[in-house]
Each structure stands twice: as structure tokens, then as C-alpha cells.
Design an enzyme around this catalytic site. Structure first.
Site, PDB file in Angstrom:
ATOM      1  CB  CYS A  41       9.338   9.566  25.271  1.00 28.68           C
ATOM      2  SG  CYS A  41       9.868  10.763  24.087  1.00 28.68           S
ATOM      3  CG  ASP A  43       7.658  15.074  25.290  1.00 26.06           C
ATOM      4  OD1 ASP A  43       7.401  15.702  26.377  1.00 26.06           O
ATOM      5  OD2 ASP A  43       7.504  15.109  24.040  1.00 26.06           O
ATOM      6  NE  ARG A  45       4.950  17.139  25.161  1.00 28.96           N
ATOM      7  CZ  ARG A  45       4.393  17.225  24.268  1.00 28.96           C
ATOM      8  NH1 ARG A  45       3.266  17.716  23.835  1.00 28.96           N
ATOM      9  NH2 ARG A  45       4.872  16.289  23.220  1.00 28.96           N
ATOM     10  CG  HIS A  97       4.762  10.815  24.646  1.00 29.39           C
ATOM     11  ND1 HIS A  97       4.407  11.971  24.088  1.00 29.39           N
ATOM     12  CD2 HIS A  97       5.895  10.663  24.620  1.00 29.39           C
ATOM     13  CE1 HIS A  97       5.784  12.407  23.361  1.00 29.39           C
ATOM     14  NE2 HIS A  97       6.602  11.589  23.651  1.00 29.39           N
ATOM     15  CB  CYS A 100       5.808  10.511  20.471  1.00 26.61           C
ATOM     16  SG  CYS A 100       7.834  10.207  20.686  1.00 26.61           S
TER      17      CYS A 100
END
Ligand code: ZN
Length: 208
Positions: A41, A43, A45, A97, A100
Site C-alpha cells: 500500500c 500508506d 506508515r 496493513h 488501511c
């Protein structure tokens, strides 16, 4: 984040690398031979290399919103074909994750513009697994389970491609599904049964 600091950080990083190996960048410049294709992803993080402890040159990376493998997405399909046919990677990983935002956004009743067709694929995952997901009352737990099921379905989407079917037959390439728990930092192997899924779908999706 101070953008000027990025260049200072970069200088420090170069020095650190050269301290360990003085020809580090000479070696890096010679080319890449990664064994792993990672599809994760976007993302911020969920950093691909850092959470695995991998070095530059070890992982071929593709990231998009909610780690999707969509058959008409030229981007992910180009990455897949290059990694499998040319770099001859040994493993493919789809890594989702928990928490999400993409997966959660997909299930909201809201017009998200250009994101609608992208996230619609996650609603399809929900529809396939509706019976199980509807039994989960806790909202966060339901989304987290949807994250796992989405990883599984994207692994299946990979198995539907000619590139993966051919590489499995020729050199035993397999697809793995992982989830990164942002609350603990732990990487979880969903233990996707590659051969079972391959067997299940080949009746309909056999290409090579
Ligand atoms: Zn995400």
C-alpha cells in the site's frame, strides 16, 4: 518534514554506507538482481524495505492505494511482467496493513471521484466474503479482516496472470500474502496456500 534536511540526511546516509563498504555505490551502479517483488500500500506508515530490513537492490517495489492487483492497471501489470519475466524474481508478496485507509474508504457511502473505480474492487472483495464479514460486529475488526481477505484476493489476481502461471510451471514461483500490523510493527504471514488457489482457479483462468 524539512525538505532541506533531506539533502543533509542523504549526505549522512552516503557516508554511513561508505563506512561499511567503500565500493558500495560502485556495486549498486552495476545493476539490480532483486529476488522479491513486493506489492504494498502507498500508506506512508508502511515502508517496504525498512520493515523487512532489506537493503537497496534487494526488493522490486510497487505500491498503490490498498495494494491492489487489477488486471487492466498498466502500472502494476508492467511491474509484474518486468519483475517475473526479466528480473526473474523468486518470490512475489502482496502486503496489506491493518487500519488501511483505502480499505475503509472503499466501504463508505461517499462519491470519491476518481477513487470510485479503484476502490470498487475492494467492494467486490467484500461481496465475495460478505457472509463471513457480516458476522463481525466490531467495526475495526471487520475492516482488519477485510484487509486480510483483500490481500488474499490480490494474490489470487496474481495467480490469474499468464506471467505467474508460466513462472510457477517453469521455476516454481509462488505468491505470498502478508499483513503489516501498524499498531505493533509486526509482519504477519497469512500463509496463502498458493497451490490450492492455483488449482481452484485454473479451470476458469488457465492461460499458460
Ligand atoms: Zn493502506
Amino acid at each position: 518534514m524539512n525538505l532541506d534536511k533531506v539533502f543533509d540526511n542523504n549526505e549522512k546516509w552516503i557516508k554511513d554506507k561508505l563506512k561499511v563498504k567503500d565500493n558500495y555505490f560502485e556495486e549498486l551502479g552495476k545493476g539490480q538482481n532483486p529476488e522479491l517483488l513486493y506489492i504494498g500500500c502507498s500508506d506512508s506508515r508502511v515502508t517496504a524495505e525498512e520493515l523487512m530490513g532489506a537493503e537497496p537492490g534487494e526488493v522490486f517495489v510497487h505500491r498503490n492505494i490498498a495494494n491492489m492487483v487489477i488486471s487492466i492497471d498498466l502500472n502494476v501489470m508492467s511491474v509484474l511482467n518486468y519483475a517475473v519475466d526479466h528480473l526473474k524474481v523468486k518470490y512475489i508478496v502482496v502486503c496489506g496493513h491493518y487500519a488501511c485507509g483505502g480499505v475503509k474508504a472503499a466501504m463508505q457511502s461517499a462519491d470519491l471521484g476518481i477513487l470510485n473505480p479503484w476502490l470498487r474492487n475492494i467492494r467486490d472483495v467484500y461481496r465475495i466474503h460478505k457472509t463471513e464479514l457480516n458476522t463481525i460486529e466490531d467495526e475495526d475488526k471487520k475492516y482488519d479482516r477485510l484487509v486480510e481477505l483483500n490481500v488474499k484476493e490480490q494474490c489470487v489476481n496474481l495467480i490469474k496472470t499468464a506471467a505467474v502461471q508460466k513462472a510457477y510451471r517453469e521455476r516454481g514461483l509462488k505468491v505470498h500474502g502478508w499483513v503489516f500490523d501498524v499498531h505493533t510493527g509486526k509482519l504477519i504471514d497469512l500463509k496463502i496456500n498458493f497451490e490450492k488457489y492455483l488449482k481452484d482457479i485454473m479451470e476458469i483462468y488457465h492461460l499458460d
